[in-house]
Design a protein around this motif. Structure first.
Motif, short mmCIF file in Angstrom:
data_model
loop_
_atom_site.label_atom_id
_atom_site.label_comp_id
_atom_site.label_asym_id
_atom_site.label_seq_id
_atom_site.Cartn_x
_atom_site.Cartn_y
_atom_site.Cartn_z
N LYS A 122 125.95 -101.06 49.46
CA LYS A 122 127.30 -100.51 49.37
C LYS A 122 127.97 -101.06 48.11
CE LYS A 122 127.23 -98.59 53.49
NZ LYS A 122 126.86 -97.16 53.51
N VAL A 123 128.83 -100.27 47.53
CA VAL A 123 129.64 -100.82 46.47
C VAL A 123 131.09 -100.51 46.83
CG1 VAL A 123 128.94 -98.83 45.08
CG2 VAL A 123 130.22 -100.64 44.02
N VAL A 124 131.88 -101.57 46.84
CA VAL A 124 133.24 -101.46 47.35
C VAL A 124 134.21 -101.68 46.20
CG1 VAL A 124 134.82 -102.22 49.13
CG2 VAL A 124 132.38 -102.56 49.42
N SER A 125 135.12 -100.79 46.04
CA SER A 125 136.11 -100.97 44.98
C SER A 125 137.28 -101.78 45.54
CB SER A 125 136.61 -99.62 44.51
OG SER A 125 137.41 -99.03 45.51
N TYR A 126 138.13 -102.22 44.66
CA TYR A 126 139.38 -102.82 45.11
C TYR A 126 140.29 -101.70 45.61
CZ TYR A 126 138.31 -107.31 43.04
OH TYR A 126 137.73 -108.52 42.75
N LEU A 127 141.10 -102.02 46.58
CA LEU A 127 142.11 -101.07 47.02
C LEU A 127 143.18 -101.02 45.93
CD1 LEU A 127 142.76 -99.39 49.60
CD2 LEU A 127 144.39 -101.20 50.16
N MET A 128 143.63 -102.21 45.55
CA MET A 128 144.65 -102.31 44.51
C MET A 128 144.40 -103.64 43.81
SD MET A 128 148.46 -101.07 44.82
CE MET A 128 149.13 -102.10 46.02
N PRO A 129 143.80 -103.63 42.63
CA PRO A 129 143.36 -104.90 42.03
C PRO A 129 144.53 -105.70 41.48
CG PRO A 129 142.98 -103.10 40.51
CD PRO A 129 143.57 -102.49 41.74
N VAL A 155 142.17 -109.25 37.44
CA VAL A 155 140.83 -109.20 38.03
C VAL A 155 140.01 -108.09 37.38
CG1 VAL A 155 139.56 -108.61 40.11
CG2 VAL A 155 141.43 -110.24 40.23
N ILE A 156 138.88 -108.49 36.85
CA ILE A 156 137.93 -107.50 36.34
C ILE A 156 136.62 -107.74 37.07
CG2 ILE A 156 136.64 -106.73 34.32
CD1 ILE A 156 138.94 -107.72 32.59
N PRO A 157 136.12 -106.75 37.80
CA PRO A 157 134.84 -106.96 38.48
C PRO A 157 133.78 -107.39 37.49
CG PRO A 157 135.80 -104.85 39.11
CD PRO A 157 136.64 -105.39 37.99
N GLY A 158 133.00 -108.38 37.86
CA GLY A 158 131.94 -108.85 36.96
C GLY A 158 132.40 -109.97 36.04
N VAL A 159 133.70 -110.20 35.96
CA VAL A 159 134.20 -111.29 35.13
C VAL A 159 134.82 -112.35 36.04
CG1 VAL A 159 135.83 -111.92 33.31
CG2 VAL A 159 134.63 -109.73 33.21
N ARG A 204 134.13 -114.46 41.54
CA ARG A 204 133.86 -113.11 41.05
C ARG A 204 133.70 -112.20 42.24
NH1 ARG A 204 128.41 -111.90 38.36
NH2 ARG A 204 128.48 -110.34 40.00
N GLU A 205 134.37 -111.03 42.17
CA GLU A 205 134.30 -110.07 43.27
C GLU A 205 134.53 -110.77 44.62
OE1 GLU A 205 133.05 -109.08 40.21
OE2 GLU A 205 131.11 -108.23 40.76
#
Lengths: 739, 214
Positions: free
Chosen positions: A41-48, A52-56, A78-79
């Motif tokens: 699964k890949v889950v996005s942020y609802l409201m980042p 926050v940068i995914p992967g950083v 991270r994440e």
């Protein structure tokens, strides 16, 4: 061959092999993992959050809880997952460094053996329960308890956790707080208190030119190891300080020494007095500040007398005295192997006498000041509390006992009979991250949030002239919804006791926020409460200063027993390592996998034996020996090593856990604490860890091999590290070696 | 050809009709356009070859079609409405992962646009429940491969002066295929080590093991 002769089946076979062949070429074989479409699964942020940068990774400050030193840490997140810990450069304790135990804290956090639910005893087994049931049961059992019937045993504790803990004890009217740590400086602290008027003086390794350490493994387990490692680096640079280490078996600090002296455990005090005698009689130093009885004690330790009492060469003793005098200022320390005797206090006091004679007080041993907020000040653990608790349990003094941050059933020698006496306590509550020897005896087990999930404030027990409060903040969401932070649990318990003062706080976070808003304005730099809190979280700490104190040298009388017991018997050295510590980290695979600093053994226990002793017993490396004391016996594999006194067998701490502790520590090695005699230092009541006489015999060999990193101890004539005798070096190169 | 294919299709037809006053000619042009489209469809790999200063990786793959919680139409967004890939996958140029856009970003438009569509209503339901959809991962490399979008976007887009940023989808298509012609993405490139390695050789990418395996 014509086309007509190829059968359909052969054609398919050829095509099939051809196809496989084509796929196998080079790196184009798609592995099963590259073909995992739709498996994860890949889950996005609802409201980042903005930053926050995914992967950083984003780094947050917190405080390490792997040992009581209280190092500041930064955790990379991270994440929503904490991935790596490093030291916080702003922390005066560790100055950006982090040791292997700190690094391995992640494995405690993500450990598959963490307790995920509260447990309540039903008959002979612990069964899952809800927090309401657990709290209800605790409230019921503590409802009408008299204060003297309640006790709480903890590890070293400080900050607001300590404040709440004391508040809970007060709410019950109990003063029974037992603070237990197997690895401690309790005797050193007592001697410093008695002789200098300050239990925790500041040690200026950076100012010293030479150092004599009686078993103080300050690079491994003594005081605040990371702090002293950075101080040691300063000690070793321009000009290079000289380190002399005296101990029964080599520690990491000993391995770094210029001169390493093997001592028979218990003879450290005699050696210190012998060196004092040399300083006075040969080096012209004065001992006029000392009480008459101590002066005459020093006079009695002539060179001949000292050689007889310690077995150390006369030249060596004279050399050490001359070096300390010549390379001034010096500093003399004493640690576990010097204090672990029935006359441990005297041994440490004799070391401190050297500091007085050498004029180190005020130069390399300074006042450290006192932490300004007494209720948050660190309370350091010891083994005296373990002994007295065992006695109290045997005397059936308690009805309800809480345990947190300790595993006394593992750390208590069997001879104290603690495990049996726990049966006398009708209701035992254990706060823990893991099932261990103590939770196995519990009536209620409360699963704790990990260091990386919990709030807290900590005051490091050793700080160099500053008063930092270090913040512990969650680095990620809890992995389990059924674990609770220590502060949250105690706060709830206080509310259940109808302590109205705490009803306004929804949780421990709210309590801490409020506590920080009440910090005097002088520490806030004019910032608003909100800004101040954010600043403290970002920095990870706040320095609230210390009350200035000064050292007052006081004459303390002590004697030194001439008879050291049966001098022909072997002595067991349960040495500690920065790794498993007192055994609490044996469930972390990284630390099991990390080769021991001295023996390079992995995933196992071992016994260090001097080659001459091994020859006498008739064992070689990897053979099994039986180590029998008056209190029990263990069987362990032998590692033959010159860095151990011939009368000593050293079995490092950490292994030999009960099966329930961890899948990683299961069936692994032995617990050398378990067979110690119940001897204590007569002055402080501390367990005399280095005074158990044992009989070592060859045992039947097993199939199990001793697994070590690195092969040979010799260079097999290849000059990998060239050496030159000191006298040749002096003659040809000039220079200043240790003598 | 290259100029035409970079022009969005709708505009091209409009321009063609304006250029000719005769209906017959228009029909003929339209016919040619259809032929061109067919050609584009047939040689889609060749279409990708138009990124300047780059040799696109070769190879194709036929992945399984992965069902998603919402059948997100990439074509509606990236093709018909010409939204740049990096508008939603905003992390691609900043991080190793391109990132699925946060639900708040979807709702930024869809609190007003196409609110009557069932897919948008489903999205709104997720939003109101404060739960992002659990998308199924289509493009994945093993855990021992360290792939970073940031470095690739830097090399082929940001440092590539001859590429207009509007055409970034051509670069994305190197590894993801023509996603703007798909609804939910399918895996159409092999993403094997050989696939990566050949592209690295052709474009002077690093070839040390540790660049990807660390």
């Amino acid at each position: 061959m014509s086309f007509s002769k190829i059968k359909r089946r052969d054609f398919l076979k050829i095509m099939g092999w051809g196809g496989v062949g084509a796929t196998l070429v080079g790196c184009d074989l798609p592995t099963t993992v590259t073909l995992e479409e739709g498996k994860e699964k890949v889950v996005s942020y609802l409201m980042p959050e903005e930053y926050v940068i995914p992967g950083v990774g984003v780094w947050y400050a917190s405080t390490c809880q792997q040992c009581p030193s209280g190092c500041g840490i930064h955790g990379r997140v991270r994440e929503g997952r904490v991935l790596k810990l490093e030291g916080n450069p702003a922390s005066s304790v560790n100055k950006g460094r982090l040791c292997q135990m700190g690094q391995a804290s992640l494995q405690a956090h993500y450990n598959p053996d963490r307790i995920a639910k509260p447990k309540i005893r039903r008959g002979s087994s612990l069964v899952d329960a809800t927090w309401e049931e657990a709290y209800g049961l605790i409230a019921e059992k503590t409802a009408n308890i008299s204060g003297s019937k309640f006790a709480w045993m903890t590890g070293s504790v400080s900050g607001h956790q300590s404040v709440l803990l004391q508040a809970y004890l007060e709410s019950i009217g109990s003063g029974n707080h037992f603070v237990h740590e197997t690895i401690n400086n309790a005797v050193w602290a007592k001697v410093c208190q008695d002789m200098l008027g300050d239990s925790n003086p500041r040690i200026r390794l950076d100012k010293a030119q030479s150092m004599l350490s009686f078993g103080a493994d300050f690079l491994g387990t003594w005081g605040s190891p990371l702090h002293f490692s950075t101080e040691y680096a300063k000690f070793r640079t321009s000009p290079r300080g000289t380190l002399i280490q005296v101990e029964p078996n080599m520690t990491l600090t000993g391995a770094n020494a210029d001169l390493w002296v093997a001592s028979r455990p218990g003879s450290e005090g005699a050696l210190a007095l012998g060196i004092a005698n040399q300083l006075v009689s040969k080096q012209g130093l004065s001992m006029s500040g000392l009480p008459n009885s101590v002066q005459s004690l020093i006079r009695s330790y002539t060179l001949d007398e000292t050689v007889t009492a310690t077995g150390v060469d006369a030249d060596r003793i004279a050399d050490i005295a001359a070096t300390l005098k010549r390379r001034s200022p010096s500093v003399v320390l004493a640690g576990a192997s010097a204090q672990g005797h029935e006359h441990g206090y005297q041994c440490v006091a004799a070391a401190m006498v050297l500091n007085v004679i050498l004029g180190n007080i005020g130069k390399t041993i300074e006042s450290n000041g006192e932490f300004a907020y007494a209720s948050m000040a660190p309370v350091s653990g010891n083994t005296h509390s373990l002994v007295s608790f065992s006695q109290a349990a045997a005397d059936k003094r308690f009805d309800v006992v809480f345990f947190s941050g300790v595993n006394p059933v593992y750390t208590a020698p069997k001879s104290l009979g603690l495990k049996e006496s726990l049966a006398n306590i009708p209701f035992k509550v254990v706060f823990s991250h893991f099932n261990d020897e103590t939770t196995a005896m519990a009536d209620v087990v409360l699963p704790l949030a990990s260091t990386e999930e919990d709030w807290g404030t900590h005051v490091a027990p050793y700080q160099a002239g500053v008063g930092e409060i270090s913040i512990q903040q969650p680095l990620m969401e809890p992995l389990s919804t059924e674990t609770r932070g220590f502060g949250d649990i105690v706060l709830t318990l206080l509310k259940k006791r109808k302590e109205t003062a705490y009803e306004g706080f929804a949780d421990y976070y709210a309590y801490l926020r409020n506590a920080f808003s009440t910090i005097p304005a002088e520490h806030k730099n004019g910032a608003s409460d909100e800004q101040f809190w954010t600043d403290v979280l970002a920095a990870g700490l706040i320095d609230v200063g210390v009350k200035k104190t000064s050292l007052k040298v006081k004459g303390v009388e002590f004697d030194m027993p001439k008879e050291m017991g049966n001098s022909s018997a072997m002595i067991l050295a349960p040495s500690a390592r920065l790794g498993f510590w007192d055994g609490r980290h044996a469930n972390l695979p990284w630390l099991q996998e990390a080769p021991d600093q001295i023996s390079k053994v992995v995933w196992d226990s071992w016994a260090e034996l001097h080659p001459s002793t091994a020859k006498k017993i008739g064992v070689k490396e990897g053979d099994m020996v039986k180590i029998a004391s008056a209190s029990g016996e263990i069987n362990v594999k032998v590692y033959i090593y010159k860095g151990v006194h011939p009368d000593v067998i050293a079995v490092p701490l950490g292994q030999g856990h009960d099966a329930g502790f961890s899948r990683y520590a299961k069936d692994r090695g032995v617990n050398s604490l378990s067979i110690l005699d119940p001897k204590v230092d007569k002055m402080t009541g501390e367990l005399a860890l280095y005074s158990t006489n044992v009989k070592v015999t060859k045992a039947a060999k097993t199939d199990d091999v001793l697994v070590r990193f690195g092969g040979s101890e010799t260079q097999v004539g290849r000059k990998l590290v060239s050496t030159i005798p000191a006298d040749v070096y002096e003659r040809t190169e000039g220079g200043d070696h240790v003598a | 050809m290259s100029v035409l294919q970079h022009l969005p299709l709708g505009r091209f037809i409009e321009a063609a009709s304006r250029g000719s006053r005769q209906t017959k000619q228009t029909v003929q042009v339209s016919f040619i356009v259809m032929l061109l489209m067919a050609a584009m469809a047939l040689f889609s790999a060749k279409v990708n070859a138009e990124v300047p200063n780059a040799v696109p990786p070769e190879g194709s793959y036929s992945g399984i079609h992965v069902e998603q919680p919402i059948e997100f139409p990439h074509d509606t967004h990236a093709d018909i409405n010409e939204i740049n890939c990096m508008y939603c996958h905003t992390y691609a140029r900043r991080s190793k992962v391109a990132g699925i856009p946060p639900t708040s970003k979807c709702m930024g438009c869809h609190s007003v646009i196409a609110t009557d569509k069932p897919r948008i209503q489903k999205l709104t339901e997720y939003w109101e429940n404060k739960q992002p959809p659990l998308w199924n991962k289509v493009h994945d490399v093993p855990d021992f491969v360290h792939f970073t979008h940031e470095k690739h976007i830097k090399r082929f887009v940001i440092d590539n002066e001859d590429l207009e940023v509007e055409n970034v989808s051509e670069v994305c298509a190197f590894c993801h295929g023509e996603v703007k012609k798909m609804t939910v993405a399918d895996k159409v490139k092999p993403l094997t080590m050989g696939f990566c390695q050949r592209c690295h050789q052709a474009n002077d990418g690093p070839s040390d093991c540790w660049h990807c395996h660390k």
